[in-house]
Design a protein around this motif. Sequence first.
Motif, PDB file in Angstrom:
ATOM      1  N   GLU A  81      27.295  58.353 -51.634  1.00  0.00           N
ATOM      2  CA  GLU A  81      28.279  58.054 -50.590  1.00  0.00           C
ATOM      3  C   GLU A  81      28.289  59.115 -49.494  1.00  0.00           C
ATOM      4  OE1 GLU A  81      32.061  57.397 -52.356  1.00  0.00           O
ATOM      5  OE2 GLU A  81      31.414  55.606 -53.474  1.00  0.00           O
ATOM      6  N   SER A  82      27.788  60.303 -49.784  1.00  0.00           N
ATOM      7  CA  SER A  82      27.724  61.370 -48.782  1.00  0.00           C
ATOM      8  C   SER A  82      26.279  61.806 -48.564  1.00  0.00           C
ATOM      9  CB  SER A  82      28.596  62.555 -49.199  1.00  0.00           C
ATOM     10  OG  SER A  82      28.250  63.009 -50.501  1.00  0.00           O
ATOM     11  N   ALA A  83      25.400  60.806 -48.484  1.00  0.00           N
ATOM     12  CA  ALA A  83      23.971  61.057 -48.256  1.00  0.00           C
ATOM     13  C   ALA A  83      23.398  61.995 -49.307  1.00  0.00           C
ATOM     14  CB  ALA A  83      23.735  61.601 -46.853  1.00  0.00           C
ATOM     15  N   PHE A  84      23.831  61.799 -50.543  1.00  0.00           N
ATOM     16  CA  PHE A  84      23.369  62.583 -51.684  1.00  0.00           C
ATOM     17  C   PHE A  84      23.629  64.079 -51.497  1.00  0.00           C
ATOM     18  CE2 PHE A  84      21.146  58.582 -51.973  1.00  0.00           C
ATOM     19  CZ  PHE A  84      21.296  58.269 -53.315  1.00  0.00           C
ATOM     20  N   GLY A 100      28.433  76.840 -58.794  1.00  0.00           N
ATOM     21  CA  GLY A 100      27.105  77.245 -58.373  1.00  0.00           C
ATOM     22  C   GLY A 100      27.180  78.348 -57.341  1.00  0.00           C
ATOM     23  N   GLN A 101      26.043  78.844 -56.919  1.00  0.00           N
ATOM     24  CA  GLN A 101      25.994  79.962 -55.985  1.00  0.00           C
ATOM     25  C   GLN A 101      25.892  79.515 -54.537  1.00  0.00           C
ATOM     26  OE1 GLN A 101      22.527  81.671 -58.069  1.00  0.00           O
ATOM     27  NE2 GLN A 101      23.725  83.536 -58.347  1.00  0.00           N
ATOM     28  N   ARG A 102      25.438  78.264 -54.322  1.00  0.00           N
ATOM     29  CA  ARG A 102      25.226  77.781 -52.969  1.00  0.00           C
ATOM     30  C   ARG A 102      25.671  76.336 -52.828  1.00  0.00           C
ATOM     31  NH1 ARG A 102      19.133  80.311 -52.834  1.00  0.00           N
ATOM     32  NH2 ARG A 102      19.715  82.512 -52.540  1.00  0.00           N
ATOM     33  N   ASN A 103      25.848  75.930 -51.588  1.00  0.00           N
ATOM     34  CA  ASN A 103      26.246  74.562 -51.278  1.00  0.00           C
ATOM     35  C   ASN A 103      25.124  73.588 -51.634  1.00  0.00           C
ATOM     36  OD1 ASN A 103      26.193  72.355 -48.777  1.00  0.00           O
ATOM     37  ND2 ASN A 103      28.209  72.712 -49.655  1.00  0.00           N
ATOM     38  N   SER A 104      25.489  72.441 -52.173  1.00  0.00           N
ATOM     39  CA  SER A 104      24.496  71.424 -52.536  1.00  0.00           C
ATOM     40  C   SER A 104      24.047  70.661 -51.294  1.00  0.00           C
ATOM     41  CB  SER A 104      25.082  70.443 -53.550  1.00  0.00           C
ATOM     42  OG  SER A 104      25.387  71.088 -54.763  1.00  0.00           O
ATOM     43  N   PRO A 105      22.783  70.739 -50.930  1.00  0.00           N
ATOM     44  CA  PRO A 105      22.317  70.057 -49.720  1.00  0.00           C
ATOM     45  C   PRO A 105      22.120  68.569 -49.950  1.00  0.00           C
ATOM     46  CG  PRO A 105      20.487  71.125 -50.806  1.00  0.00           C
ATOM     47  CD  PRO A 105      21.722  71.488 -51.592  1.00  0.00           C
ATOM     48  N   SER A 106      22.022  67.848 -48.857  1.00  0.00           N
ATOM     49  CA  SER A 106      21.696  66.430 -48.923  1.00  0.00           C
ATOM     50  C   SER A 106      20.264  66.238 -49.417  1.00  0.00           C
ATOM     51  CB  SER A 106      21.848  65.822 -47.528  1.00  0.00           C
ATOM     52  OG  SER A 106      21.332  64.514 -47.474  1.00  0.00           O
ATOM     53  N   LEU A 107      20.035  65.138 -50.117  1.00  0.00           N
ATOM     54  CA  LEU A 107      18.685  64.775 -50.545  1.00  0.00           C
ATOM     55  C   LEU A 107      18.224  63.579 -49.718  1.00  0.00           C
ATOM     56  CD1 LEU A 107      19.019  64.961 -54.451  1.00  0.00           C
ATOM     57  CD2 LEU A 107      18.396  66.783 -52.848  1.00  0.00           C
ATOM     58  N   ALA A 108      17.312  63.823 -48.806  1.00  0.00           N
ATOM     59  CA  ALA A 108      16.764  62.745 -47.983  1.00  0.00           C
ATOM     60  C   ALA A 108      15.429  63.193 -47.415  1.00  0.00           C
ATOM     61  CB  ALA A 108      17.727  62.388 -46.840  1.00  0.00           C
ATOM     62  N   ARG A 259      16.675  78.645 -45.380  1.00  0.00           N
ATOM     63  CA  ARG A 259      15.909  77.536 -44.817  1.00  0.00           C
ATOM     64  C   ARG A 259      16.732  76.817 -43.761  1.00  0.00           C
ATOM     65  NH1 ARG A 259      15.874  72.353 -46.309  1.00  0.00           N
ATOM     66  NH2 ARG A 259      16.856  72.789 -48.308  1.00  0.00           N
ATOM     67  N   VAL A 260      16.115  76.549 -42.624  1.00  0.00           N
ATOM     68  CA  VAL A 260      16.771  75.759 -41.586  1.00  0.00           C
ATOM     69  C   VAL A 260      16.940  74.336 -42.117  1.00  0.00           C
ATOM     70  CG1 VAL A 260      16.559  74.814 -39.252  1.00  0.00           C
ATOM     71  CG2 VAL A 260      15.798  77.157 -39.730  1.00  0.00           C
ATOM     72  N   PRO A 261      18.167  73.864 -42.292  1.00  0.00           N
ATOM     73  CA  PRO A 261      18.352  72.547 -42.920  1.00  0.00           C
ATOM     74  C   PRO A 261      18.069  71.406 -41.952  1.00  0.00           C
ATOM     75  CG  PRO A 261      20.472  73.450 -42.283  1.00  0.00           C
ATOM     76  CD  PRO A 261      19.449  74.521 -41.988  1.00  0.00           C
TER      77      PRO A 261
END
Length: 338
Positions: A81-84, A100-108, A259-261
């Motif tokens: 629902e939030s682009a993974f 966790g230690q970092r924000n979970s990024p989108s998977l796409a 990493r530049v997201p």
Amino acid sequence: MKKNWGIFSTALFLLSACVKEQASPYRPISFEIPVHFPHPNYTFSNNTITTEGFELGRRLFYDTRLSYDNSTSCASCHNPESAFSDAGKPLSTGVGGAFGQRNSPSLANLAWYPYFMWDGGVNHIEISSLAAIVHPAELNMDFAALLQKLREIPEYVIRFEKAFGTPEINDQRFFYALTQFTGLMISSQSKYDLVIQGKAQFSEQEQLGSNLFNQHCNSCHSGIFQTDFSFRNNGLDSEFLDEGRKHITNNINDLGKFRVPSLRNVALTYPYMHDGRFNTLEEVLLHYSNGIQSSPTLDPLLTQGISLNQLERAALIAFLQTLSDEHFGKDSRFSNPF
């Protein structure tokens, strides 16, 4: 031993009759490269996509039994629902409520990525899930123990056989199946994509935002994915609790670089930055305008910041919202099979 195996094999036979792959009418199970996308880094040349392999990967992605205490799955931190991504949470929670230690990024669009994780600690899509599986604050699962766990679940024995020809469950087959699922997560149907293909037009405000983006942002957020996949220090801190890329390279020049997201679906994947410190896109733009912190590894492009007035910030946000692909998270191929 023979008696036990007889019971087990009978159970497998009965269960096999019940295991049916769910048809996914939204789009077929195949790796379709959008016409306006470049050639991917990962092409599935050694990992042939099948409906059975994809469906196996989908179940693995959503199965909480992949975690130590059967509480957490990949999808727990990557919600369709939030682009993974894990929208609304600066730091995701794993087994036992650990942060966790970092924000979970989108998977796409992962098949196009040369690196994974905020620090680029993984450089191949097939093993990109391993770090989360073994991390004590995420799934906290010894990988050898996980494979054995799956071998003791009759349904998975059947599904691995359907996907790969024999019931053997090993690391390569596990990663192949999961990659068949995550590698097909292609986000390519945003308004931005339609404009790029000449099928739509930006509004006046969106066009102003696009112009501002090209002027101020695309040195780092370049190309069709709005990222050059480099590692940069964008001035969040002058001292670093998280070393970023240096944690991988042990190079002092990489201190504080991440990493530049990709900005695909950025309006859906808040909060922002590797530690989720900014809740809104407005906060992000204000950071670049007047919040840059100096340090030896600060990106040279940001030494003067990026000065934008309120009208320009609103226009830039309007453009960023055109990167949202409303179809992506609703694709039935990627829904929870349980």
